[in-house]
Design a protein around this motif. Sequence first.
Motif, PDB file in Angstrom:
ATOM      1  N   HIS A 213       0.835  -1.203   0.000  1.00 15.85           N
ATOM      2  CA  HIS A 213       0.000   0.000   0.000  1.00 15.85           C
ATOM      3  C   HIS A 213       0.872   1.257   0.000  1.00 15.85           C
ATOM      4  O   HIS A 213       0.611   2.216  -0.740  1.00 15.85           O
ATOM      5  N   TYR A 214       1.924   1.256   0.812  1.00 12.27           N
ATOM      6  CA  TYR A 214       2.853   2.388   0.808  1.00 12.27           C
ATOM      7  C   TYR A 214       3.504   2.563  -0.563  1.00 12.27           C
ATOM      8  O   TYR A 214       3.601   3.682  -1.089  1.00 12.27           O
ATOM      9  N   MET A 215       3.950   1.466  -1.148  1.00 15.09           N
ATOM     10  CA  MET A 215       4.650   1.558  -2.428  1.00 15.09           C
ATOM     11  C   MET A 215       3.715   2.062  -3.530  1.00 15.09           C
ATOM     12  O   MET A 215       4.126   2.819  -4.408  1.00 15.09           O
ATOM     13  N   GLN A 216       2.460   1.638  -3.491  1.00 18.33           N
ATOM     14  CA  GLN A 216       1.477   2.146  -4.466  1.00 18.33           C
ATOM     15  C   GLN A 216       1.354   3.661  -4.360  1.00 18.33           C
ATOM     16  O   GLN A 216       1.355   4.374  -5.369  1.00 18.33           O
ATOM     17  N   ASN A 217       1.261   4.154  -3.132  1.00 13.57           N
ATOM     18  CA  ASN A 217       1.089   5.593  -2.920  1.00 13.57           C
ATOM     19  C   ASN A 217       2.338   6.378  -3.304  1.00 13.57           C
ATOM     20  O   ASN A 217       2.251   7.473  -3.863  1.00 13.57           O
ATOM     21  N   ILE A 218       3.492   5.828  -3.021  1.00 14.53           N
ATOM     22  CA  ILE A 218       4.738   6.503  -3.372  1.00 14.53           C
ATOM     23  C   ILE A 218       4.906   6.565  -4.888  1.00 14.53           C
ATOM     24  O   ILE A 218       5.330   7.578  -5.446  1.00 14.53           O
ATOM     25  N   GLN A 219       4.546   5.481  -5.565  1.00 14.52           N
ATOM     26  CA  GLN A 219       4.653   5.464  -7.019  1.00 14.52           C
ATOM     27  C   GLN A 219       3.659   6.423  -7.668  1.00 14.52           C
ATOM     28  O   GLN A 219       3.982   7.104  -8.647  1.00 14.52           O
ATOM     29  N   SER A 220       2.448   6.517  -7.118  1.00 10.60           N
ATOM     30  CA  SER A 220       1.429   7.403  -7.691  1.00 10.60           C
ATOM     31  C   SER A 220       1.563   8.837  -7.196  1.00 10.60           C
ATOM     32  O   SER A 220       0.954   9.747  -7.750  1.00 10.60           O
ATOM     33  N   LYS A 221       2.359   9.023  -6.105  1.00 13.77           N
ATOM     34  CA  LYS A 221       2.513  10.337  -5.457  1.00 13.77           C
ATOM     35  C   LYS A 221       1.167  10.876  -4.960  1.00 13.77           C
ATOM     36  O   LYS A 221       0.921  12.082  -4.947  1.00 13.77           O
TER      37      LYS A 221
END
Length: 386
Positions: free
Chosen positions: A280-288
Motif C-alpha cells: 500500500h505504501y509503495m502504491q502511494n509513493i509510485q502514484s505520489k
Amino acid sequence: MWNFFGDTCEKIRKIQEDMLETNGYHWEKYTVTTEDGYINTIYRIPYSHNIKTNNNERRPPVILSHGMTCCSAVFLNQCQLGYYLADQGYDVWLPNNRGTTFSRKHVILDPEKDKDKYWNFSWHEIGVYDIPAFVDLVIEKTSFQKVYYIGHSQGTTALAVFLSERPEYNDKIMLSCLMGSVISMDEGVKANVVTLLKYFMVPLIKLVDRHLFRIHVIPFSNTIRAMSPLLSWNSIGRYISMKSLYYMTGYENFEQATQLDLTKFCQTMPNTSSIGQLLHYMQNIQSKKFTKYDYGPEKNLEKYGSTEPPLYDLKKVTSPVALFYGKNDMFNNYKTDNLDKKLGNVVYTHVVEDDGFNHIDFLIAKDSVPLLYKHIVEIMKRYQES
C-alpha cells in the motif's frame, strides 16, 4: 517465516512486561475486538513509577501508536517516550496493531491456518478498525471523553486514515501529535530503501507471490533479530548495522545513536506486519497520491465504483494536529509536504533543531527530551480537557 523461532512471540511479550517491571512502572493489559473480528492487545501505564498507588487522580489519557514492523515495545525500549509521559502526569496507553506479536488473534481466523484471510489487510484497516477500537476502549476505561494521540511513521498514516474515514471520531481527539509523518506521498519521500523496494523487492515479492507461494508477512524480521547480536558485538559490527539502519531511515546521525543498545532494540523489532501494508505504501509513493489500496481496475470498480482508488479526504481531519519533523527524515520533507494545508486543522509545527535528525531518531535519539519530548508536552498542555 515468523515461526522460524517457535516461541518468538511469547519471548517478545515477556521482554516488554519485564521492561515495565524492571523500570518500576505499574502496568495493565487489555484486549479489544475490532468490528472486523481482530482481537488486539493494548498496554497501559496509568501513573508514574514515582507514585506508589493511583490515588484516583485524573490523568489525561494518551495513545502512542507505533509504526510498521514495530509494536508497543518501541516506546519503552530505547525510545522511553511512554515512561516520560507517565512521569509528566499522563495515563499512557500502548496499543498493538493487528498482526503484531501482541495482537495475533481473531474471533474466527487463525493467523497460521487462515493466512490468506487473516493477513489480508493494509494500514487502511488499521486506521478504520484498530484505532477506533483502541480509542473507544481508552474512553471507556477513563473518565475522559477525549484522548491525546501520538503516532510515529505508520502511526501518522493510520491517524490520517482514521479521522478521514471515521470523521465522527474527531470529537474524541484532544490533539494528535504526528512524528515523522508518512502521509504526503510526493517527491519528499526520498528514502534509499524506497528505491530498493520499488525497483527490486516489490517486483520480486509479486513474482514469488504469483508463481511460487503466497507471501503474507513482510519477510526477514526474525533473521534480522537473530543477527543483531552478531552485528553489534564490536565497533565494526555496530558501524555496519547502523549504516544499514540509516540507509533505510535517513542519512547518518551517529551522535544521536551513541546510547542505542542495538541488540536490546532488536529484541522486539522488526516485528510482524502484513505484506499489504508495504505494498500500500509503495502504491502511494509510485502514484505520489494518498489513496486507498489499489486492487487493479476491475476490483477497484467493484469496490470503489471507479477504476482508480479514491483519495483520502484529509480535510476531514478537523481535530487539532501538531506536526513534528526531522530535517533529515527520508520519508517526508518538512519544506514541501504541505500537511499544514492538506489536513483540516494543523495548530502547531515543530522542526527538530538537529540537522541530522532522521526518521529513526524519533525512537532512538539520546537528546529526545530537549529536542522533542518537552515540545510535545508543551503543546499537549495547551489542548488539555478539563
